[in-house]
Structures are given as C-alpha cells and as structure tokens.
Enzyme design. Structure first.
Site, PDB file in Angstrom:
ATOM      1  N   GLN A   1       0.932 -11.647  -2.654  1.00 43.63           N
ATOM      2  CA  GLN A   1      -0.465 -11.411  -2.303  1.00 43.63           C
ATOM      3  C   GLN A   1      -1.161 -10.764  -3.495  1.00 43.63           C
ATOM      4  O   GLN A   1      -0.564  -9.966  -4.208  1.00 43.63           O
ATOM      5  CB  GLN A   1      -0.496 -10.468  -1.092  1.00 43.63           C
ATOM      6  CG  GLN A   1      -1.846 -10.320  -0.432  1.00 43.63           C
ATOM      7  CD  GLN A   1      -1.717  -9.699   0.939  1.00 43.63           C
ATOM      8  OE1 GLN A   1      -1.299 -10.346   1.883  1.00 43.63           O
ATOM      9  NE2 GLN A   1      -2.048  -8.428   1.062  1.00 43.63           N
TER      10      GLN A   1
ATOM     11  N   HIS B   1      -8.435  -1.162   0.600  1.00 47.64           N
ATOM     12  CA  HIS B   1      -7.482  -2.277   0.499  1.00 47.64           C
ATOM     13  C   HIS B   1      -8.300  -3.535   0.176  1.00 47.64           C
ATOM     14  O   HIS B   1      -9.287  -3.826   0.864  1.00 47.64           O
ATOM     15  CB  HIS B   1      -6.759  -2.511   1.826  1.00 47.64           C
ATOM     16  CG  HIS B   1      -5.987  -1.342   2.332  1.00 47.64           C
ATOM     17  ND1 HIS B   1      -4.618  -1.252   2.255  1.00 47.64           N
ATOM     18  CD2 HIS B   1      -6.394  -0.199   2.951  1.00 47.64           C
ATOM     19  CE1 HIS B   1      -4.210  -0.123   2.801  1.00 47.64           C
ATOM     20  NE2 HIS B   1      -5.275   0.538   3.241  1.00 47.64           N
TER      21      HIS B   1
ATOM     22  N   ASP C   1      -2.759  -8.286  -4.089  1.00 48.95           N
ATOM     23  CA  ASP C   1      -3.069  -6.992  -3.479  1.00 48.95           C
ATOM     24  C   ASP C   1      -3.711  -6.044  -4.483  1.00 48.95           C
ATOM     25  O   ASP C   1      -3.288  -5.987  -5.638  1.00 48.95           O
ATOM     26  CB  ASP C   1      -1.767  -6.361  -2.997  1.00 48.95           C
ATOM     27  CG  ASP C   1      -1.806  -6.017  -1.524  1.00 48.95           C
ATOM     28  OD1 ASP C   1      -2.886  -6.106  -0.942  1.00 48.95           O
ATOM     29  OD2 ASP C   1      -0.753  -5.666  -0.980  1.00 48.95           O
TER      30      ASP C   1
ATOM     31  N   ARG D   1       8.084 -10.562   5.545  1.00 47.82           N
ATOM     32  CA  ARG D   1       7.784 -10.199   6.934  1.00 47.82           C
ATOM     33  C   ARG D   1       8.662 -11.043   7.852  1.00 47.82           C
ATOM     34  O   ARG D   1       8.772 -12.263   7.685  1.00 47.82           O
ATOM     35  CB  ARG D   1       6.298 -10.405   7.246  1.00 47.82           C
ATOM     36  CG  ARG D   1       5.418  -9.467   6.417  1.00 47.82           C
ATOM     37  CD  ARG D   1       3.942  -9.595   6.710  1.00 47.82           C
ATOM     38  NE  ARG D   1       3.186  -8.699   5.828  1.00 47.82           N
ATOM     39  CZ  ARG D   1       1.854  -8.654   5.771  1.00 47.82           C
ATOM     40  NH1 ARG D   1       1.124  -9.451   6.548  1.00 47.82           N
ATOM     41  NH2 ARG D   1       1.248  -7.809   4.952  1.00 47.82           N
TER      42      ARG D   1
ATOM     43  N   CYS E   1       0.790  -1.233   0.000  1.00 46.62           N
ATOM     44  CA  CYS E   1       0.000   0.000   0.000  1.00 46.62           C
ATOM     45  C   CYS E   1       0.827   1.291   0.000  1.00 46.62           C
ATOM     46  O   CYS E   1       0.486   2.221  -0.755  1.00 46.62           O
ATOM     47  CB  CYS E   1      -1.038  -0.005   1.129  1.00 46.62           C
ATOM     48  SG  CYS E   1      -0.507  -0.737   2.679  1.00 46.62           S
TER      49      CYS E   1
ATOM     50  N   HIS F   1      -5.386  -1.824  -4.460  1.00 48.26           N
ATOM     51  CA  HIS F   1      -5.754  -0.611  -3.732  1.00 48.26           C
ATOM     52  C   HIS F   1      -6.561   0.273  -4.662  1.00 48.26           C
ATOM     53  O   HIS F   1      -6.115   0.621  -5.751  1.00 48.26           O
ATOM     54  CB  HIS F   1      -4.502   0.104  -3.214  1.00 48.26           C
ATOM     55  CG  HIS F   1      -3.761  -0.713  -2.206  1.00 48.26           C
ATOM     56  ND1 HIS F   1      -2.697  -1.518  -2.537  1.00 48.26           N
ATOM     57  CD2 HIS F   1      -3.973  -0.888  -0.877  1.00 48.26           C
ATOM     58  CE1 HIS F   1      -2.285  -2.152  -1.461  1.00 48.26           C
ATOM     59  NE2 HIS F   1      -3.034  -1.785  -0.431  1.00 48.26           N
TER      60      HIS F   1
ATOM     61  N   LYS G   1     -13.718  -2.659   8.260  1.00 46.69           N
ATOM     62  CA  LYS G   1     -13.362  -3.636   7.231  1.00 46.69           C
ATOM     63  C   LYS G   1     -14.393  -4.752   7.175  1.00 46.69           C
ATOM     64  O   LYS G   1     -15.196  -4.941   8.094  1.00 46.69           O
ATOM     65  CB  LYS G   1     -11.985  -4.224   7.503  1.00 46.69           C
ATOM     66  CG  LYS G   1     -11.854  -4.944   8.845  1.00 46.69           C
ATOM     67  CD  LYS G   1     -10.464  -5.515   9.049  1.00 46.69           C
ATOM     68  CE  LYS G   1     -10.352  -6.223  10.401  1.00 46.69           C
ATOM     69  NZ  LYS G   1      -9.080  -6.945  10.558  1.00 46.69           N
TER      70      LYS G   1
END
Length: 685
Positions: free
Chosen positions: A424, A554, A426, A406, A377, A428, A507
């Site tokens: 991922q 997200h 991902d 991570r 992000c 946005h 969320k």
C-alpha cells in the site's frame, strides 16, 4: 394480493412443501391477530406530516400511512416509491405514522431504496429456495449490487442447472403480489416458530438482546428481519439469479458449509437488459482474464490470496510505485522501511490485538506471540517516538510501500481486489493541530495529481463521527470543520456520509469512476487522535512544553497497489496507455534477412528505457505479425525492411491501425519519451 398456500405448487417445487412452513404460518397468524387487536385499540389523533419541500399534510396517528400520503399527491408517485423515510429512518410504506414527522418518499434511484428493493428480492429468492430445496435459510442481505441468500441443505448441492426452475417459482411469486407483512414477536414465540432451523435459533439466542423483535412474511415465507420492505412482491418487475457458490456460517471455515445463490432485480425490464449488457462488457474487462491473457500475474493454491506478478505485471507495479516516489520528493515525504513482524505487545498498544487479531497472521517465537503487520501505522508511531521531537520537525511525513498481510477468509478472496498479501502507498503525517488544514489540502492536491495521471474522475465524501467513537465531541467537531473547509477550498463537489467515520477520527473517502462508470474505493485520508494517545506520542512546543500531542493523518492514494492494478486493468480493458504499458512496441521485420536490424532497433529502444519486443517468428507474414501485436495490445508496431535498415528508421503503426509512416529511431525515442512524460492516454505519434 395472495399470501400463497402450502397446497399451491407446480412441477418445479417440492410437493408437499416442508412441514415447517404451515407450522410457521399458524404461529404467525395467532400472534398477528393479537397484535392487530392491540393496534385497533390505539387512540388516533391528528398529526402533521412535513414533506421535503416544506409542505405540511394532515394525517391521523395509527391510521395514515406513507403510501396514502404519496397517493394523495400522485398515484404515479405512490406506485414508483420503494420505501419511506420517516424522521430520517427508512420505514415500510404501509406502516402507520404515529406522530408528527418529516417524510421523504424514496424511489429506486436512491441508494437506501435500492438496498430495500434488493433485500425484498432476497426474501423472494428465499421463498423459492424453501419451496424447491426445503433446507434451512440463514442470512439473505442486500449487497453492493443485488443480493444473495445462504441456505443449509443436507445431502444436496445447489447447481446452476437449478436456476431455471427457481426462476419459474420466482415468477409465480411476483405474479401473486404477495404483501410484505411486518410483525413484532416475543423471543419465546420466535424460538418456537424457528425451532426447525438451528441457524435462526442461534441468531435469536445470540443476537436478539431485546424481549421482542420483528419478522416479515411474504406468501409462505416468514423470516427474522428488521425490514423495511417493498409493499408486495409484484413491485419486483425483473429478477434474475446470477451465480451460486459455497460459503460458511458467518464466514467461519470451521462452521457448517452453506449454499449461496446470488441475484439481481430491477423495477423495469429495460434496466435488467441494460444490466446484462453491462455485465457482458465487464466480463471482457475482468482483471483476472486480462492478467492471464496478457501474462501479467497469476495465483497458486500454494499461497492462496498472494499474487505472483510476472515480469510484465511487475513492470506496471513498478511504474505505479515510481509515480508516487517522484512526488514524494517534491511534496516533502520521507520514505521509510519498517519491520514486517512485530511482537503482540505493539498490537496491544495500538488496539489492533483487541479488535483485529482474528484478521492477522500470528505465530509463536521463543514463548512470545508475534504477528505479520496488517498495516504500517503502529510501526510509524514507534519511529516517531524513538527520540524526542521538536515543533520545528512538524509536519513529519513518513511514507512506506510496506508488505502487508491480512488473514482474509478463503471464501472472500477475489483476484487482486481481495488478497492476503499486498503493498500500500501508505503515508502517516505527524503534525500540529494548526497544520491539519494545510496538510489535508496538500493530500487532496497530491491525490488529484495522481488520479488525473491515471485518467480517473473523483467523487469525494466526508465521513463524520460514528455512534461509537473515542475522544471528545468538541475535538471531533473541530476536526470535521477543518475537513469541511479543506474540501470546500479544494473546489470539487463532495458528499456527506454521516456517522461513517472511523472510531478514532473523521475521514475523507475517495471513490474513482472507471470507464464503465463503476465506483471503486481506493484512496482515503483519515484524521487520528487516538494512536498518539495510545503510543504516548509527544513533541516539544515553542514554549518548551514537552507534552504536546501531534495529530496523525493516515493517507493512501493508490491504496493497495494490487487492487489499483485490478481497477486499471478493467478501466483500460487491457489497452494500457503507453506510459504504463508492459508492451510498448513490437519490432517486426518484413523478412528474415532484416532480423538482425530488428534486434538492433529493439536493443536501442530498450537501452533508452522502453519496453520493446521483436517478433522473429519465421512462419508468419508481416501482416500477421502486425495483427498479432495489435491483439496483444502493443501500443505501436515498428515495421522494418530494406529502406528502414538503410535509413536507420522504422515504419510506425499504432494498435488502432493508425499509420504514421517512416520515422527515425531518434524521433521514435523522442516521441516515446514525450508520451511517458505527459502520461497521455492516447497512442498518437
């Protein structure tokens, strides 16, 4: 009911018990006598207790307990209750009610009650560990399924061979029906009580910020605990120890090494039998076993927590990414690529450096601190802000399969479900306030399409404003209302997780249920009002106002592709549907003289885009080759001989031994294409 005795023991435990047990009890008894006198002096008055159905029951403050209320309704209800919920807060059943209140009586089928039940079971395990090992207990929480207790044991190690003896002590504890007794104590008394245990002293000195806190006693065990607990140890009807491992104090690899024992418990023996049967089936489906047996992936100590995907595993990985990419074009997403390494200045702007630095891989480059990205992000915010934006460009949907890292603790790594390196799906979405609702609906529709293709059942939850949050309450309320309306219009039943939102916005959490009805958290849809502020993101509105803030959504559907492959492995039990399968067909010649034709068939199907192998093992019979292909989970066996070589055909058989007979190669290619396009989970020809 007995509280146990330091003189009482059996051949399975220390004799005598550690001296600290009796010293602890002496302090407890002294403080409890003082507290009992104070409570006895409390003036009682009538109170009203409101049940969920609206019925009101009369009680007396400081005297009436939730258990008494339950017993007044039905003794069966009282016996089956695990814990009470008083004014929305879980409490011991035997704790006196002190004012007018609402009361819910929770049984084991309630999630909060299960946590209490397993927390109480952890205390029972802790008692057994003290009586068997001595040592210093550390933390003993409930977990998603069961509980564990950590103990510091000098010059000794826990072994699975100890479990039978520990379970013998547990059985005696359950039989004694030791009551769980709560006691509020001053900090100085606690430090005296736990002076033998440096870990408890740390907790008291570092974590207890109030003059007093509570302990619970069951039998000889007394432990720091907020509670609540079941009424007595006899409420645990079936309990088993499941595994042991080493751990570190508070997860810090530089701190003391601890011994951890896991367990599970239930209110009846049938549930325990069902659980054990379920575990046997789950073990067969363990993704780590399937990954090894099917040569999909492996891990190496040379790169802990980072998976090596072999060709067949990489095939599944690629198909999942392709599934998403096909939809990106149709749904207006733009795939982007962003750097893997950023200066710490980026993470300071996003807030991750302050709150997430310990979970990142960081290093120095030319006197500047850099970090591998743990999420996409912030980079996408940089992309949005690299030039002025107009309202006409919104919504702007960025998608990326970025490589993320991570710094998970080594003790928490677990196959593909907890890794250090992953990708991922991902995305946005940068949009205007008035576009949020439609974008959320679009995300939910996208999610349903993907999960339908994967054969999953969905469970949706709205997670609302937590106690600690950023932004204005009015903004949160508006956002939560938009999410509620989107969920209502979506049409699937959804639940509420109050105060479980992220600190930057509400969320939607999505769980999938696999073939064993186990829930998995993979997808998420989150609103974010804070990153646009932190990165000073703006766009120019219709009226020329150039200081308007976008909202960020997200969105992840597969989530970590690694984790999704683990879930799919266990959901299908290694029997991959044709469209995902890394072993779609095996060509089997009936004799060596047909090897050349078998290779020709393999090559033709391979050229058509299918994952096909050929078995030319000279020593195996045709029937053995077919059986080998079925055991290896090839979706189809294509047997070829004289007739098939003459007719340019194959004889088709499924892994379930369904025989479809002779089919032309053209028909096989056509049917394989249909199975791929339909995303069918059935291997029917």
């Amino acid at each position: 009911m007995s509280q146990g005795s330091p003189q009482k023991g059996n051949n399975n435990e220390l004799n005598p018990w550690p001296a600290y047990i009796q010293e602890r009890i002496a302090i407890f008894d002294r403080v409890k006598a003082e507290n009992d006198a104070k409570i006895a002096a409390k003036e009682s008055h009538p109170i009203k207790i409101t049940l969920p159905d609206g019925k009101i029951i009369d009680g007396e403050s400081w005297k009436t307990t939730s258990y008494q209320v339950a017993a007044s309704i039905s003794q069966g209800l009282a016996d089956n209750c695990v814990v009470a919920k008083v004014n929305g807060v879980v409490k011991d059943l035997d704790e006196p009610l002190i004012e007018d209140c609402s009361l819910e009586l929770l049984k084991f089928d309630n999630e909060e009650a299960q946590k209490v039940y397993w927390h109480s079971s952890a205390h029972i395990l802790g008692e057994a560990m003290e009586r068997y090992y001595g040592g210093c207990l550390c933390y003993g929480p409930p977990i998603a399924e069961g509980f564990y207790y950590d103990m510091f044991i000098e010059n000794n190690q826990v072994s699975g061979n100890d479990f039978e003896k520990l379970e013998g002590i547990v059985k005696s504890v359950l039989k004694e029906k030791q009551p769980f007794v709560k006691l509020e104590m001053k900090k100085e008394d606690l430090l005296e009580m736990f002076k033998y245990n440096k870990f408890k002293v740390r907790i008291i000195e570092e974590r207890v910020k109030t003059p007093t806190t509570t302990v619970y006693r069951c039998g000889p065990l007394i432990d720091l605990c907020r509670g609540p607990h079941v009424r007595h140890t006899g409420k645990i009807k079936a309990m088993a120890l499941t595994k042991n491992s080493s751990s570190y104090w508070e997860g810090n690899c530089e701190a003391e090494s601890l011994q951890r024992i896991y367990g599970i418990s239930f209110p009846d023996t049938k549930q325990m039998k069902d659980w054990k049967k379920f575990q046997e089936e789950a073990a067969k489906r363990d993704h780590r076993k399937i990954g090894r047996d099917q040569e999909l992936f492996f891990f190496s100590e040379l790169s802990p927590g980072s998976c090596f995907f072999l060709p067949r595993g990489a095939h599944i990985y690629g198909i999942l990414m392709q599934l998403m990419r096909e939809q990106y074009r149709k749904r207006g997403f733009h795939e982007v690529l962003s750097p893997n390494i950023y200066s710490s200045r980026l993470w300071m702007t996003s807030g991750h450096w302050q709150h997430y630095k310990d979970d990142m891989f960081t290093f120095d480059v030319e006197k500047d601190k850099f970090g591998l990205k743990p999420m996409n992000c912030p980079g996408h915010c940089v992309m949005f802000s690299h030039r002025p934006r107009s309202w006409r460009e919104l919504p702007l949907r960025y998608a990326e399969f970025g490589v993320l890292h991570r710094n998970e603790l080594s003790g928490t790594l677990s196959g593909l479900t907890r890794v250090r390196r992953f990708q991922q799906d991902d995305a946005h979405i940068f949009c205007r306030d008035d576009q949020v609702k439609d974008e959320i609906k679009g995300c939910l529709d996208f999610l349903k399409y993907i999960y339908d293709a994967l054969g999953f059942e969905l469970k949706l939850f709205l997670s609302t404003r937590p106690d600690e949050f950023l932004g204005e309450i009015a903004t949160w309320d508006t956002a939560e209302q938009k999410l509620r309306e989107s969920l209502d219009e979506f049409g699937l039943k959804w639940g509420l997780k109050e105060k479980d939102g992220a600190f930057y916005g509400p969320k939607i959490d999505i769980q999938v249920l696999d073939a064993l009805r186990r829930p998995h958290q993979c997808a998420t849809i989150q609103l974010d009002f804070q990153l646009p502020l932190r990165f000073n993101l703006t766009y120019v509105g219709k009226d020329g106002n150039d200081a308007l803030r976008p909202v960020i959504i997200h969105r992840a559907i597969l989530g970590s592709v690694e984790r999704m492959i683990a879930v799919l492995c266990e959901n299908f039990g290694g029997k991959w549907p044709f469209w995902l399968s890394p072993r779609q067909a095996m060509v089997i010649p009936v004799a060596a003289k047909f090897d050349e034709y078998a290779i020709q068939v393999r090559d033709e199907l391979h050229s058509a885009g299918f994952y096909v192998d050929v078995d030319l093992a000279p020593g195996d019979t045709m029937n053995k080759k077919v059986r080998n292909a079925q055991l290896a989970q090839y979706n189809f066996s294509l047997v070829v001989g004289q007739k098939e070589s003459e007719n340019k055909s194959v004889n088709v058989r499924s892994r379930n031994n369904q025989v479809y007979g002779e089919q032309s190669i053209a028909r096989v290619i056509e049917r394989f294409g249909e199975l791929t396009k339909s995303k069918s989970t059935e291997d029917n020809f």
